[in-house]
Write a protein that holds these residues in place. Structure first.
Motif, PDB file in Angstrom:
ATOM      1  N   GLY A 230      66.920  58.251  61.000  1.00 17.53           N
ATOM      2  CA  GLY A 230      67.338  56.855  60.989  1.00 17.53           C
ATOM      3  C   GLY A 230      67.229  56.195  62.356  1.00 17.53           C
ATOM      4  N   ARG A 231      67.233  57.025  63.416  1.00 18.27           N
ATOM      5  CA  ARG A 231      67.148  56.499  64.775  1.00 18.27           C
ATOM      6  C   ARG A 231      65.814  56.840  65.434  1.00 18.27           C
ATOM      7  N   ILE A 232      64.790  56.926  64.639  1.00 17.33           N
ATOM      8  CA  ILE A 232      63.495  57.352  65.178  1.00 17.33           C
ATOM      9  C   ILE A 232      62.972  56.387  66.236  1.00 17.33           C
ATOM     10  N   ASP A 233      63.325  55.108  66.119  1.00 19.72           N
ATOM     11  CA  ASP A 233      62.887  54.138  67.125  1.00 19.72           C
ATOM     12  C   ASP A 233      63.443  54.489  68.503  1.00 19.72           C
ATOM     13  N   GLN A 234      64.662  55.023  68.538  1.00 16.79           N
ATOM     14  CA  GLN A 234      65.261  55.390  69.814  1.00 16.79           C
ATOM     15  C   GLN A 234      64.629  56.672  70.352  1.00 16.79           C
ATOM     16  N   GLN A 235      64.293  57.585  69.457  1.00 16.88           N
ATOM     17  CA  GLN A 235      63.589  58.798  69.868  1.00 16.88           C
ATOM     18  C   GLN A 235      62.233  58.418  70.487  1.00 16.88           C
ATOM     19  N   ILE A 266      57.035  68.822  73.391  1.00 21.23           N
ATOM     20  CA  ILE A 266      58.067  68.995  72.366  1.00 21.23           C
ATOM     21  C   ILE A 266      58.671  67.657  71.971  1.00 21.23           C
ATOM     22  N   MET A 267      58.758  66.711  72.894  1.00 16.76           N
ATOM     23  CA  MET A 267      59.245  65.377  72.552  1.00 16.76           C
ATOM     24  C   MET A 267      58.296  64.689  71.583  1.00 16.76           C
ATOM     25  N   MET A 268      57.003  64.788  71.842  1.00 17.16           N
ATOM     26  CA  MET A 268      55.999  64.190  70.949  1.00 17.16           C
ATOM     27  C   MET A 268      56.032  64.850  69.573  1.00 17.16           C
ATOM     28  N   VAL A 269      56.179  66.156  69.565  1.00 16.79           N
ATOM     29  CA  VAL A 269      56.146  66.899  68.299  1.00 16.79           C
ATOM     30  C   VAL A 269      57.387  66.617  67.461  1.00 16.79           C
ATOM     31  N   ILE A 270      58.571  66.615  68.085  1.00 15.38           N
ATOM     32  CA  ILE A 270      59.798  66.343  67.331  1.00 15.38           C
ATOM     33  C   ILE A 270      59.750  64.941  66.727  1.00 15.38           C
ATOM     34  N   THR A 271      59.315  63.972  67.514  1.00 10.24           N
ATOM     35  CA  THR A 271      59.207  62.606  67.004  1.00 10.24           C
ATOM     36  C   THR A 271      58.241  62.553  65.831  1.00 10.24           C
ATOM     37  N   ALA A 275      59.033  61.616  61.785  1.00 14.13           N
ATOM     38  CA  ALA A 275      58.269  60.605  61.043  1.00 14.13           C
ATOM     39  C   ALA A 275      57.725  61.187  59.745  1.00 14.13           C
ATOM     40  N   ILE A 276      57.202  62.404  59.828  1.00 13.82           N
ATOM     41  CA  ILE A 276      56.657  63.065  58.635  1.00 13.82           C
ATOM     42  C   ILE A 276      57.761  63.319  57.614  1.00 13.82           C
ATOM     43  N   LYS A 277      58.907  63.819  58.077  1.00 14.39           N
ATOM     44  CA  LYS A 277      60.009  64.141  57.169  1.00 14.39           C
ATOM     45  C   LYS A 277      60.631  62.900  56.536  1.00 14.39           C
ATOM     46  N   SER A 278      60.508  61.758  57.207  1.00 20.11           N
ATOM     47  CA  SER A 278      61.064  60.524  56.635  1.00 20.11           C
ATOM     48  C   SER A 278      60.333  60.112  55.370  1.00 20.11           C
ATOM     49  N   GLY A 279      59.057  60.457  55.299  1.00 20.80           N
ATOM     50  CA  GLY A 279      58.277  60.149  54.091  1.00 20.80           C
ATOM     51  C   GLY A 279      57.893  58.685  53.951  1.00 20.80           C
ATOM     52  N   THR A 280      58.070  57.884  55.000  1.00 21.88           N
ATOM     53  CA  THR A 280      57.756  56.460  54.889  1.00 21.88           C
ATOM     54  C   THR A 280      56.468  56.137  55.634  1.00 21.88           C
ATOM     55  N   GLU A 281      55.721  55.214  55.095  1.00 25.68           N
ATOM     56  CA  GLU A 281      54.479  54.781  55.723  1.00 25.68           C
ATOM     57  C   GLU A 281      54.754  54.107  57.065  1.00 25.68           C
ATOM     58  N   GLU A 282      55.862  53.368  57.111  1.00 23.34           N
ATOM     59  CA  GLU A 282      56.236  52.670  58.339  1.00 23.34           C
ATOM     60  C   GLU A 282      56.411  53.639  59.501  1.00 23.34           C
ATOM     61  N   ASN A 283      57.122  54.743  59.257  1.00 24.24           N
ATOM     62  CA  ASN A 283      57.347  55.715  60.331  1.00 24.24           C
ATOM     63  C   ASN A 283      56.079  56.483  60.679  1.00 24.24           C
ATOM     64  N   MET A 284      55.207  56.686  59.698  1.00 26.27           N
ATOM     65  CA  MET A 284      53.923  57.341  59.987  1.00 26.27           C
ATOM     66  C   MET A 284      53.066  56.453  60.889  1.00 26.27           C
ATOM     67  N   GLU A 285      53.167  55.144  60.699  1.00 28.43           N
ATOM     68  CA  GLU A 285      52.454  54.215  61.573  1.00 28.43           C
ATOM     69  C   GLU A 285      53.032  54.248  62.987  1.00 28.43           C
ATOM     70  N   GLY A 311      50.435  70.004  68.764  1.00 32.21           N
ATOM     71  CA  GLY A 311      49.897  68.665  68.558  1.00 32.21           C
ATOM     72  C   GLY A 311      48.960  68.598  67.372  1.00 32.21           C
ATOM     73  N   GLN A 312      48.117  69.601  67.232  1.00 34.67           N
ATOM     74  CA  GLN A 312      47.230  69.649  66.065  1.00 34.67           C
ATOM     75  C   GLN A 312      48.049  69.820  64.792  1.00 34.67           C
ATOM     76  N   GLY A 313      49.107  70.603  64.889  1.00 32.10           N
ATOM     77  CA  GLY A 313      49.917  70.890  63.709  1.00 32.10           C
ATOM     78  C   GLY A 313      50.588  69.670  63.117  1.00 32.10           C
ATOM     79  N   VAL A 314      50.984  68.697  63.960  1.00 32.44           N
ATOM     80  CA  VAL A 314      51.671  67.511  63.447  1.00 32.44           C
ATOM     81  C   VAL A 314      50.707  66.365  63.172  1.00 32.44           C
ATOM     82  N   ASN A 315      49.415  66.635  63.340  1.00 34.58           N
ATOM     83  CA  ASN A 315      48.423  65.595  63.084  1.00 34.58           C
ATOM     84  C   ASN A 315      47.378  66.026  62.066  1.00 34.58           C
TER      85      ASN A 315
END
Length: 339
Positions: A230-235, A266-271, A275-285, A311-315
Protein backbone atom coordinates in the motif's frame (compact mmCIF):
# COMPACT_ATOMS: atom_id res chain seq x y z
CA UNK A 1 28.94 15.44 27.02
CA UNK A 2 27.24 12.05 26.93
CA UNK A 3 28.78 8.84 25.63
CA UNK A 4 25.66 7.76 23.70
CA UNK A 5 22.50 9.49 22.54
CA UNK A 6 19.52 7.23 21.83
CA UNK A 7 16.61 8.67 19.87
CA UNK A 8 13.23 6.96 20.32
CA UNK A 9 10.71 8.09 17.68
CA UNK A 10 7.25 7.83 19.25
CA UNK A 11 3.89 8.17 17.54
CA UNK A 12 0.87 7.08 19.58
CA UNK A 13 3.17 4.62 21.35
CA UNK A 14 1.71 4.56 24.86
CA UNK A 15 1.15 0.80 24.91
CA UNK A 16 4.79 -0.16 24.39
CA UNK A 17 7.14 2.83 24.75
CA UNK A 18 7.73 2.27 28.49
CA UNK A 19 9.28 -1.14 27.80
CA UNK A 20 11.62 0.47 25.27
CA UNK A 21 12.67 3.34 27.54
CA UNK A 22 13.07 1.11 30.60
CA UNK A 23 15.43 -1.18 28.67
CA UNK A 24 17.71 1.82 28.02
CA UNK A 25 17.76 3.29 31.54
CA UNK A 26 20.48 0.90 32.83
CA UNK A 27 22.91 2.95 30.73
CA UNK A 28 22.76 5.55 33.50
CA UNK A 29 24.19 9.06 33.26
CA UNK A 30 26.47 8.23 30.31
CA UNK A 31 23.43 7.85 28.05
CA UNK A 32 20.84 10.41 27.04
CA UNK A 33 17.46 9.05 25.98
CA UNK A 34 15.75 11.41 23.55
CA UNK A 35 12.03 10.58 23.54
CA UNK A 36 10.67 12.23 20.40
CA UNK A 37 6.89 12.68 20.50
CA UNK A 38 6.11 13.03 16.80
CA UNK A 39 2.78 14.83 17.09
CA UNK A 40 0.98 12.03 18.95
CA UNK A 41 -2.66 13.04 19.46
CA UNK A 42 -4.62 9.85 20.08
CA UNK A 43 -3.05 8.72 23.34
CA UNK A 44 -0.80 9.73 26.24
CA UNK A 45 2.57 9.42 24.45
CA UNK A 46 3.40 13.09 25.16
CA UNK A 47 2.54 12.76 28.85
CA UNK A 48 4.63 9.60 29.22
CA UNK A 49 7.61 11.34 27.59
CA UNK A 50 7.28 14.25 30.04
CA UNK A 51 6.94 11.83 32.95
CA UNK A 52 10.27 10.15 32.11
CA UNK A 53 11.98 13.54 31.74
CA UNK A 54 10.68 14.50 35.20
CA UNK A 55 11.65 11.22 36.82
CA UNK A 56 15.06 10.88 35.14
CA UNK A 57 16.43 14.42 34.74
CA UNK A 58 19.73 14.50 32.92
CA UNK A 59 19.04 11.12 31.30
CA UNK A 60 15.65 11.40 29.59
CA UNK A 61 14.63 14.35 27.46
CA UNK A 62 11.16 14.80 25.96
CA UNK A 63 11.05 16.42 22.53
CA UNK A 64 7.65 17.43 21.16
CA UNK A 65 7.08 18.31 17.53
CA UNK A 66 4.38 18.46 14.89
CA UNK A 67 3.92 15.16 13.10
CA UNK A 68 6.69 14.74 10.55
CA UNK A 69 6.99 10.98 10.34
CA UNK A 70 9.69 8.58 11.47
CA UNK A 71 12.44 10.35 9.54
CA UNK A 72 11.73 13.75 11.03
CA UNK A 73 11.66 12.19 14.51
CA UNK A 74 15.15 10.79 13.85
CA UNK A 75 16.22 14.23 12.56
CA UNK A 76 14.95 15.82 15.77
CA UNK A 77 16.88 13.30 17.82
CA UNK A 78 20.07 14.01 15.89
CA UNK A 79 19.62 17.78 16.19
CA UNK A 80 19.31 17.47 19.98
CA UNK A 81 21.99 14.82 20.47
CA UNK A 82 24.92 15.69 22.71
CA UNK A 83 26.35 12.16 22.83
CA UNK A 84 29.56 11.19 21.03
CA UNK A 85 27.64 8.30 19.44
CA UNK A 86 24.09 8.09 18.15
CA UNK A 87 21.60 5.22 18.07
CA UNK A 88 17.94 4.95 17.02
CA UNK A 89 15.66 2.54 18.87
CA UNK A 90 12.05 2.38 17.69
CA UNK A 91 9.44 2.69 20.42
CA UNK A 92 8.10 -0.86 20.00
CA UNK A 93 11.59 -2.39 20.20
CA UNK A 94 14.01 -2.75 23.11
CA UNK A 95 17.61 -3.67 23.95
CA UNK A 96 19.21 -6.53 25.85
CA UNK A 97 20.81 -5.32 29.08
CA UNK A 98 23.93 -7.49 29.16
CA UNK A 99 24.70 -6.73 25.51
CA UNK A 100 24.00 -3.04 26.24
CA UNK A 101 26.72 -3.01 28.89
CA UNK A 102 29.21 -4.50 26.42
CA UNK A 103 28.22 -1.89 23.83
CA UNK A 104 28.86 0.95 26.30
CA UNK A 105 32.17 -0.56 27.40
CA UNK A 106 33.30 -0.74 23.79
CA UNK A 107 32.28 2.84 22.99
CA UNK A 108 33.94 4.08 26.18
CA UNK A 109 37.19 2.38 25.22
CA UNK A 110 37.36 4.28 21.94
CA UNK A 111 36.34 7.62 23.42
CA UNK A 112 39.19 7.46 25.91
CA UNK A 113 41.62 5.77 23.52
CA UNK A 114 43.70 7.17 20.69
CA UNK A 115 41.78 5.71 17.76
CA UNK A 116 38.48 7.00 16.38
CA UNK A 117 35.54 4.68 15.82
CA UNK A 118 33.00 5.78 13.19
CA UNK A 119 30.56 2.86 13.17
CA UNK A 120 29.81 0.11 15.67
CA UNK A 121 27.90 -2.93 14.40
CA UNK A 122 26.14 -5.50 16.60
CA UNK A 123 23.51 -8.20 16.13
CA UNK A 124 19.76 -7.84 16.27
CA UNK A 125 17.07 -10.39 17.02
CA UNK A 126 13.75 -10.71 15.19
CA UNK A 127 11.23 -10.81 18.03
CA UNK A 128 8.49 -12.13 15.77
CA UNK A 129 5.12 -12.37 17.45
CA UNK A 130 4.06 -15.99 17.96
CA UNK A 131 7.38 -17.40 16.82
CA UNK A 132 9.19 -19.80 19.17
CA UNK A 133 12.47 -19.64 17.28
CA UNK A 134 14.04 -16.18 17.30
CA UNK A 135 16.10 -15.44 14.22
CA UNK A 136 19.36 -13.62 14.99
CA UNK A 137 20.97 -11.45 12.34
CA UNK A 138 24.70 -11.60 12.93
CA UNK A 139 27.67 -10.49 10.86
CA UNK A 140 30.27 -13.15 11.62
CA UNK A 141 30.80 -13.99 7.94
CA UNK A 142 31.09 -10.32 6.98
CA UNK A 143 33.13 -8.59 9.67
CA UNK A 144 36.08 -9.61 11.86
CA UNK A 145 35.08 -9.60 15.52
CA UNK A 146 36.41 -7.32 18.25
CA UNK A 147 38.87 -5.30 16.21
CA UNK A 148 38.95 -1.86 14.63
CA UNK A 149 38.81 -2.34 10.87
CA UNK A 150 38.33 -0.42 7.65
CA UNK A 151 36.55 -1.40 4.43
CA UNK A 152 39.56 -3.36 3.16
CA UNK A 153 39.16 -5.75 6.12
CA UNK A 154 35.51 -6.58 5.35
CA UNK A 155 34.92 -10.23 4.49
CA UNK A 156 31.75 -11.45 2.71
CA UNK A 157 28.22 -10.14 3.12
CA UNK A 158 25.95 -12.99 2.05
CA UNK A 159 22.65 -12.38 0.28
CA UNK A 160 20.14 -10.84 2.68
CA UNK A 161 22.81 -9.81 5.19
CA UNK A 162 22.84 -6.03 5.44
CA UNK A 163 23.77 -3.48 8.07
CA UNK A 164 20.41 -2.10 9.19
CA UNK A 165 19.36 0.67 11.54
CA UNK A 166 18.87 -1.98 14.24
CA UNK A 167 22.49 -3.08 14.03
CA UNK A 168 24.37 0.20 13.70
CA UNK A 169 25.63 2.95 16.00
CA UNK A 170 27.26 5.92 14.27
CA UNK A 171 29.57 8.61 15.57
CA UNK A 172 27.25 11.61 15.97
CA UNK A 173 29.56 14.16 14.39
CA UNK A 174 29.97 11.94 11.33
CA UNK A 175 26.20 11.95 10.77
CA UNK A 176 26.11 15.73 11.07
CA UNK A 177 29.11 16.27 8.81
CA UNK A 178 27.72 14.06 6.04
CA UNK A 179 24.55 16.17 6.04
CA UNK A 180 22.17 13.37 6.96
CA UNK A 181 18.59 14.59 6.92
CA UNK A 182 15.78 12.10 6.41
CA UNK A 183 12.68 13.08 4.39
CA UNK A 184 9.48 13.93 6.23
CA UNK A 185 6.29 11.88 6.09
CA UNK A 186 8.06 8.96 4.45
CA UNK A 187 8.37 5.36 5.60
CA UNK A 188 11.42 3.12 5.03
CA UNK A 189 13.88 5.98 5.62
CA UNK A 190 15.88 3.69 7.92
CA UNK A 191 17.55 2.52 4.70
CA UNK A 192 18.76 6.08 4.05
CA UNK A 193 19.95 6.41 7.66
CA UNK A 194 22.28 3.46 7.21
CA UNK A 195 23.24 3.97 3.56
CA UNK A 196 24.04 7.68 3.16
CA UNK A 197 26.83 7.88 5.77
CA UNK A 198 28.71 4.79 4.53
CA UNK A 199 31.34 6.55 2.32
CA UNK A 200 32.21 8.74 5.32
CA UNK A 201 32.91 5.70 7.53
CA UNK A 202 36.64 5.09 7.78
CA UNK A 203 36.69 2.77 10.79
CA UNK A 204 34.25 0.19 12.12
CA UNK A 205 34.03 -2.41 14.86
CA UNK A 206 31.86 -5.53 15.08
CA UNK A 207 30.71 -6.66 18.52
CA UNK A 208 29.08 -10.09 18.31
CA UNK A 209 26.32 -9.53 20.88
CA UNK A 210 22.52 -9.74 20.46
CA UNK A 211 21.86 -6.13 21.42
CA UNK A 212 18.74 -4.93 19.58
CA UNK A 213 15.41 -6.72 19.89
CA UNK A 214 13.31 -5.97 16.82
CA UNK A 215 9.62 -6.59 17.44
CA UNK A 216 7.71 -7.69 14.38
CA UNK A 217 4.12 -8.83 14.00
CA UNK A 218 1.73 -5.91 14.46
CA UNK A 219 -0.81 -5.65 11.66
CA UNK A 220 -0.20 -1.92 11.23
CA UNK A 221 3.59 -2.23 11.24
CA UNK A 222 5.38 -0.57 8.32
CA UNK A 223 7.13 -3.83 7.38
CA UNK A 224 3.87 -5.78 7.17
CA UNK A 225 3.73 -6.99 3.56
CA UNK A 226 0.29 -5.60 2.73
CA UNK A 227 1.20 -2.29 4.36
CA UNK A 228 4.37 -2.17 2.24
CA UNK A 229 2.39 -2.80 -0.95
CA UNK A 230 0.00 0.00 0.00
CA UNK A 231 2.99 2.30 0.52
CA UNK A 232 4.91 1.33 -2.59
CA UNK A 233 5.18 4.98 -3.65
CA UNK A 234 7.20 5.67 -0.51
CA UNK A 235 9.40 2.64 -1.11
CA UNK A 236 10.06 4.00 -4.62
CA UNK A 237 10.80 7.48 -3.27
CA UNK A 238 13.37 6.15 -0.80
CA UNK A 239 14.97 3.96 -3.49
CA UNK A 240 15.27 6.92 -5.88
CA UNK A 241 16.80 9.09 -3.15
CA UNK A 242 19.37 6.41 -2.39
CA UNK A 243 20.23 6.15 -6.08
CA UNK A 244 20.76 9.92 -6.21
CA UNK A 245 23.23 10.33 -3.34
CA UNK A 246 26.30 8.88 -5.04
CA UNK A 247 27.47 7.41 -8.31
CA UNK A 248 28.43 4.19 -6.60
CA UNK A 249 30.21 2.88 -9.69
CA UNK A 250 32.90 5.54 -9.05
CA UNK A 251 33.55 4.75 -5.39
CA UNK A 252 37.24 3.83 -5.18
CA UNK A 253 37.14 1.42 -2.25
CA UNK A 254 36.25 -1.88 -3.88
CA UNK A 255 34.51 -3.55 -0.94
CA UNK A 256 32.55 -0.42 -0.03
CA UNK A 257 31.50 -0.03 -3.68
CA UNK A 258 30.40 -3.65 -3.85
CA UNK A 259 28.41 -3.38 -0.64
CA UNK A 260 26.62 -0.20 -1.70
CA UNK A 261 25.78 -1.65 -5.12
CA UNK A 262 24.34 -4.73 -3.44
CA UNK A 263 22.28 -2.54 -1.12
CA UNK A 264 20.81 -0.65 -4.10
CA UNK A 265 20.17 -3.97 -5.81
CA UNK A 266 18.07 -5.25 -2.93
CA UNK A 267 16.13 -1.98 -2.79
CA UNK A 268 15.30 -2.26 -6.50
CA UNK A 269 14.37 -5.92 -6.16
CA UNK A 270 12.13 -5.51 -3.10
CA UNK A 271 10.28 -2.64 -4.76
CA UNK A 272 9.85 -4.72 -7.90
CA UNK A 273 8.54 -7.72 -5.97
CA UNK A 274 6.03 -5.57 -4.09
CA UNK A 275 4.76 -4.27 -7.44
CA UNK A 276 4.47 -7.82 -8.77
CA UNK A 277 2.70 -9.07 -5.64
CA UNK A 278 0.21 -6.20 -5.77
CA UNK A 279 -1.15 -7.61 -9.02
CA UNK A 280 -2.08 -4.17 -10.37
CA UNK A 281 -1.13 -2.74 -13.73
CA UNK A 282 -0.56 0.65 -12.13
CA UNK A 283 2.15 -0.69 -9.82
CA UNK A 284 3.75 -2.67 -12.65
CA UNK A 285 4.05 0.60 -14.56
CA UNK A 286 5.67 2.21 -11.52
CA UNK A 287 8.13 -0.67 -11.39
CA UNK A 288 9.05 -0.20 -15.03
CA UNK A 289 9.38 3.56 -14.54
CA UNK A 290 11.79 2.99 -11.64
CA UNK A 291 14.06 0.80 -13.76
CA UNK A 292 13.93 3.18 -16.70
CA UNK A 293 14.72 6.19 -14.51
CA UNK A 294 17.80 4.35 -13.28
CA UNK A 295 18.75 3.60 -16.88
CA UNK A 296 18.66 7.30 -17.75
CA UNK A 297 20.46 8.32 -14.58
CA UNK A 298 23.28 5.76 -14.54
CA UNK A 299 23.52 3.30 -17.42
CA UNK A 300 26.48 1.42 -15.93
CA UNK A 301 24.67 0.80 -12.65
CA UNK A 302 21.45 -0.06 -14.50
CA UNK A 303 23.20 -2.76 -16.52
CA UNK A 304 24.82 -4.16 -13.36
CA UNK A 305 21.50 -4.35 -11.47
CA UNK A 306 19.16 -5.18 -14.34
CA UNK A 307 21.18 -8.09 -15.65
CA UNK A 308 22.34 -9.49 -12.35
CA UNK A 309 20.63 -12.65 -11.10
CA UNK A 310 18.07 -10.83 -8.96
CA UNK A 311 17.44 -8.07 -11.47
CA UNK A 312 16.73 -10.57 -14.22
CA UNK A 313 14.52 -12.52 -11.85
CA UNK A 314 12.14 -9.61 -11.20
CA UNK A 315 11.98 -8.62 -14.85
CA UNK A 316 11.00 -11.92 -16.45
CA UNK A 317 8.14 -11.60 -18.96
CA UNK A 318 4.61 -12.95 -18.59
CA UNK A 319 2.69 -14.48 -15.69
CA UNK A 320 5.18 -17.31 -15.39
CA UNK A 321 7.93 -14.77 -14.92
CA UNK A 322 6.08 -13.32 -11.96
CA UNK A 323 6.11 -16.62 -10.07
CA UNK A 324 9.90 -16.84 -9.84
CA UNK A 325 10.58 -13.63 -7.83
CA UNK A 326 7.65 -14.36 -5.52
CA UNK A 327 9.07 -17.82 -4.82
CA UNK A 328 12.48 -16.28 -4.05
CA UNK A 329 10.82 -13.69 -1.81
CA UNK A 330 8.96 -16.38 0.17
CA UNK A 331 12.13 -18.39 0.64
CA UNK A 332 13.91 -15.28 1.91
CA UNK A 333 11.02 -14.51 4.26
CA UNK A 334 11.20 -17.99 5.74
CA UNK A 335 14.98 -17.96 6.11
CA UNK A 336 15.39 -14.48 7.57
CA UNK A 337 12.16 -14.39 9.59
CA UNK A 338 10.76 -11.05 8.46
CA UNK A 339 7.16 -10.07 7.60
Amino acid sequence: MKLLSVAIPCYNSESYMRHCIDSLLPGGEEVEILIVDDGSAKDSTAEIADEYERNYPGICKAIHQENGGHGEAVNAGLRNATGIYFKVVDSDDWVDESAYMEILNTLRRFVFGEKTLDMLVSNFVYEKQGSKRKKVMNYRTALPENELIDWDDVKVFVLGQYILMHSVIYRTELLKQCGLELPKHTFYVDNIFVYQPLPHVKTMYYLNVNFYRYFIGRDDQSVNEQVMIGRIDQQIRVTKLMLSYYDVTKIKQRKLRRYMVRYLEIMMVITSILAIKSGTEENMEKKEDLWQSLRKQNLKLYLRLRYGFLGQGVNLPGKGGMKFPIAIYKMTQKFFGFN
